[in-house]
Design an enzyme around this catalytic site. Structure first.
Site, PDB file in Angstrom:
ATOM      1  N   ARG A 144      -6.524  22.435 -25.886  1.00  0.00           N
ATOM      2  CA  ARG A 144      -8.026  22.044 -25.226  1.00  0.00           C
ATOM      3  C   ARG A 144      -8.771  23.254 -24.698  1.00  0.00           C
ATOM      4  O   ARG A 144      -8.306  23.921 -23.818  1.00  0.00           O
ATOM      5  CB  ARG A 144      -8.149  20.759 -23.774  1.00  0.00           C
ATOM      6  CG  ARG A 144      -9.175  20.387 -23.606  1.00  0.00           C
ATOM      7  CD  ARG A 144      -9.243  20.048 -22.411  1.00  0.00           C
ATOM      8  NE  ARG A 144     -10.073  19.962 -21.501  1.00  0.00           N
ATOM      9  CZ  ARG A 144     -10.729  20.698 -20.153  1.00  0.00           C
ATOM     10  NH1 ARG A 144      -9.449  20.776 -19.729  1.00  0.00           N
ATOM     11  NH2 ARG A 144     -12.485  20.338 -19.985  1.00  0.00           N
ATOM     12  N   GLU A 148      -6.172  18.764 -16.546  1.00  0.00           N
ATOM     13  CA  GLU A 148      -6.667  19.380 -16.039  1.00  0.00           C
ATOM     14  C   GLU A 148      -5.460  19.871 -14.517  1.00  0.00           C
ATOM     15  O   GLU A 148      -5.935  18.876 -14.074  1.00  0.00           O
ATOM     16  CB  GLU A 148      -7.202  20.653 -15.448  1.00  0.00           C
ATOM     17  CG  GLU A 148      -8.711  21.187 -16.683  1.00  0.00           C
ATOM     18  CD  GLU A 148      -9.428  21.512 -16.003  1.00  0.00           C
ATOM     19  OE1 GLU A 148      -9.592  22.328 -14.807  1.00  0.00           O
ATOM     20  OE2 GLU A 148     -10.595  22.333 -16.739  1.00  0.00           O
ATOM     21  N   HIS A 173     -18.309  23.058 -21.060  1.00  0.00           N
ATOM     22  CA  HIS A 173     -17.460  23.806 -20.166  1.00  0.00           C
ATOM     23  C   HIS A 173     -18.716  24.036 -20.026  1.00  0.00           C
ATOM     24  O   HIS A 173     -18.119  25.807 -19.189  1.00  0.00           O
ATOM     25  CB  HIS A 173     -16.176  24.229 -20.569  1.00  0.00           C
ATOM     26  CG  HIS A 173     -15.561  24.447 -19.759  1.00  0.00           C
ATOM     27  ND1 HIS A 173     -14.013  23.561 -19.527  1.00  0.00           N
ATOM     28  CD2 HIS A 173     -15.632  24.913 -18.062  1.00  0.00           C
ATOM     29  CE1 HIS A 173     -14.097  23.668 -18.759  1.00  0.00           C
ATOM     30  NE2 HIS A 173     -14.478  24.430 -17.878  1.00  0.00           N
ATOM     31  N   ASN A 187      -8.891  16.022 -13.873  1.00  0.00           N
ATOM     32  CA  ASN A 187      -8.519  17.033 -13.893  1.00  0.00           C
ATOM     33  C   ASN A 187      -8.517  16.984 -12.177  1.00  0.00           C
ATOM     34  O   ASN A 187      -8.562  16.155 -11.638  1.00  0.00           O
ATOM     35  CB  ASN A 187     -10.152  18.235 -13.913  1.00  0.00           C
ATOM     36  CG  ASN A 187      -9.756  18.260 -15.684  1.00  0.00           C
ATOM     37  OD1 ASN A 187      -9.121  18.022 -16.239  1.00  0.00           O
ATOM     38  ND2 ASN A 187     -11.174  19.073 -15.866  1.00  0.00           N
ATOM     39  N   GLU A 244     -16.010  18.179 -16.509  1.00  0.00           N
ATOM     40  CA  GLU A 244     -15.821  18.449 -14.881  1.00  0.00           C
ATOM     41  C   GLU A 244     -17.654  17.614 -15.008  1.00  0.00           C
ATOM     42  O   GLU A 244     -18.119  19.180 -14.464  1.00  0.00           O
ATOM     43  CB  GLU A 244     -15.979  19.033 -14.442  1.00  0.00           C
ATOM     44  CG  GLU A 244     -13.460  18.981 -14.460  1.00  0.00           C
ATOM     45  CD  GLU A 244     -12.910  20.679 -13.665  1.00  0.00           C
ATOM     46  OE1 GLU A 244     -14.297  21.366 -12.851  1.00  0.00           O
ATOM     47  OE2 GLU A 244     -12.322  20.864 -13.694  1.00  0.00           O
ATOM     48  N   TYR A 252      -6.862  18.785  -8.774  1.00  0.00           N
ATOM     49  CA  TYR A 252      -6.420  19.649  -8.017  1.00  0.00           C
ATOM     50  C   TYR A 252      -5.943  19.167  -7.079  1.00  0.00           C
ATOM     51  O   TYR A 252      -4.622  20.026  -6.508  1.00  0.00           O
ATOM     52  CB  TYR A 252      -7.627  20.808  -8.217  1.00  0.00           C
ATOM     53  CG  TYR A 252      -7.552  21.644  -9.658  1.00  0.00           C
ATOM     54  CD1 TYR A 252      -6.743  22.675  -9.640  1.00  0.00           C
ATOM     55  CD2 TYR A 252      -8.242  21.681 -10.241  1.00  0.00           C
ATOM     56  CE1 TYR A 252      -6.755  22.986 -11.493  1.00  0.00           C
ATOM     57  CE2 TYR A 252      -8.862  21.231 -11.847  1.00  0.00           C
ATOM     58  CZ  TYR A 252      -8.196  22.451 -11.953  1.00  0.00           C
ATOM     59  OH  TYR A 252      -8.334  23.191 -13.425  1.00  0.00           O
TER      60      TYR A 252
END
Ligand code: IFM
Length: 456
Positions: free
Chosen positions: A78, A361, A122, A294, A167, A296
């Site tokens: 990606r 991600e 991005h 994504n 995002e 985290y």
């Protein structure tokens, strides 16, 4: 005894990266300025005043980097394209050398049996568009659709998977609310407008990509989502967490998956930006073939009247493990996936066509270094990835059809306002010599892909 953790046949394993973070060549071959060029060249914005001018020089080294992917058996990649490399200025003239770069790169990926996932945005907005107001003005959405249509026309003969945005919460929040990212604006109202325009541009770009497509393809968006937990069981903290959940998650998920907006639920929010959402916008936004998640960390929130609009601020609970950037909280990943499926998927919306879900991600920054024998022993990253992949497995076992998992990132790179201080790669990069060394986690991930799982 260790258990076999195996994944569905055709599960997609990949890694991810983005143009500004890896390409360098900031002013080569006709590329125009992006907001990140301007921002990173402004003293005091980035740790150690670093920038992405050269970064890890992927622009010149992409062939070697792709060969390295192939050596590791990576099947999917990606990446994002730099908008100002294609449309360097407001004349609308195309930069053929920018197009040729992505042409060569996509061909090289396919020659090496690596499936490209192309993300159009991005964070490196052309500076000329920022000068017209950037994402806080509606006009930017049609420029984005034009760019998307052009890219689809050029590349959809070879690229089957398209991502509009990476995002949007960060684009709007870090770029226009707290100003820690380009363009460095600190205006809550501009940020809230940006949220809507980013979503609208997703809808318009999806139409444009499909209209210009040369084969059946999938169009998705990538959101950074996070379960929001209240800091305590006090009513005020619970209400603050619910408010924060609106901006962190629901402001994106509701329009994209339900065609509704949660803005009306908060009086102040509705008064500030309710009128930005025009009739028909939500219908346009509600188009998605896949949702990229994504993940985290989780977000722990307390009531805090000092903070504008949401009266909520984040706390970092004591006693838990942290990376250089965030609390490590693997359980949050299955919680999130189950929540998305339960709230937006067929369990509660049998009529709703649920897009495919994938983790686009997940990763951890670790201060790695090359040992005396040439190895990079990033045990901590292996543990982090394994614990998170286990949570994806758990979600699948509990019925969420997760289609894939991408590690952030393939190579160490430029971590935005934090400069080169945070290494996320499964391949180590010596930032002085540009030498690449596969880390232990890179070898470990290659095994996971080969075995379509691991023993845990
Ligand atoms: O490096 C970023 C990436 O650009 C977007 N998602 C989070 C990563 C780590 O901060």
């Amino acid at each position: 005894m260790k258990k076999d953790i195996s994944f569905p046949k055709d599960f997609i394993w990949g890694t991810a990266a983005s143009s500004y973070q890896i390409e360098g060549a900031w002013n080569e071959d006709g590329k125009g300025l992006s907001i990140w060029d301007t921002f990173s060249h402004t003293i005091g914005k980035i740790a150690n005043n670093e920038n992405g001018d050269v970064s890890i020089d992927h622009y010149h080294r992409f062939k070697d980097d792709i060969h390295l992917m192939s050596e590791l058996g990576l099947k999917t990649y990606r990446f994002s394209t730099s908008w100002p490399r294609i449309f360097p200025d407001e004349t609308g003239q195309i930069n053929p050398k920018g197009v040729a770069f992505y042409d060569r790169m996509i061909d090289e990926l396919l020659r090496n049996q690596v499936e490209p996932y192309l993300c159009l945005y991005h964070w490196d907005l052309p500076q000329w568009l920022q000068d017209k107001g950037g994402w806080s003005v509606r006009e930017t959405t049609s420029y984005f659709a034009d760019y998307a249509g052009f890219m689809s026309d050029k590349f959809s003969d070879r690229v089957k998977n398209w991502i509009t945005h990476n995002e949007p919460f960060v684009t709007a929040g870090a770029g226009y609310f707290i100003g820690e990212h380009a363009p460095g604006i600190k205006e809550p109202i501009s940020a809230l407008k940006a949220v809507h325009h980013l979503l609208l541009s997703h809808g318009l770009a999806t139409q444009a990509i499909r209209a210009a497509s040369r084969q059946p393809l999938k169009v998705g968006i990538v959101l950074n989502l996070s379960p929001v937990h209240p800091a305590s069981s006090f009513k005020k903290d619970i209400a603050a967490a619910e408010r924060f959940d609106i901006i962190q998650n629901r402001a994106f998920l509701d329009p994209l998956l339900l065609g509704t907006s949660p803005v009306q639920e908060l009086k102040l929010l509705s008064a500030l930006v309710g009128s930005v959402i025009k009739p028909g916008d939500l219908k346009l936004i509600n188009v998605l073939d896949f949702l990229g998640v994504n993940y985290y960390t989780r977000t722990v929130i307390r009531h805090d009247p000092k903070f504008p609009v949401f009266s909520a601020s984040q706390i970092h609970p004591e006693g838990n493990e942290y990376s250089g950037m965030w609390e490590i909280y693997p359980d949050g990943l299955s919680e999130l996936l189950l929540h998305i499926w339960g709230k937006y998927g067929p369990p509660s919306n049998p009529q709703q066509k649920m897009p495919e879900i994938m983790v686009t991600e997940n990763g951890i920054p670790v201060p790695d270094g090359v040992d005396f024998d040439g190895r990079v022993r990033d045990e901590r990253r292996i543990r982090y990835l394994e614990n998170h992949i286990l949570q994806v497995h758990k979600a699948i076992q509990l019925g969420v059809p997760v289609m894939g998992y991408f590690v952030w990132s393939f190579l160490d790179n430029f971590e935005w306002a934090l400069g080169y201080g945070q290494r996320f790669g499964i391949v180590y990069v010596d930032f002085k010599t540009q030498k690449r060394t596969i880390k232990d986690s890179g070898h470990w991930f290659a095994d996971v892909i080969r075995n379509n799982g691991f023993k845990a």
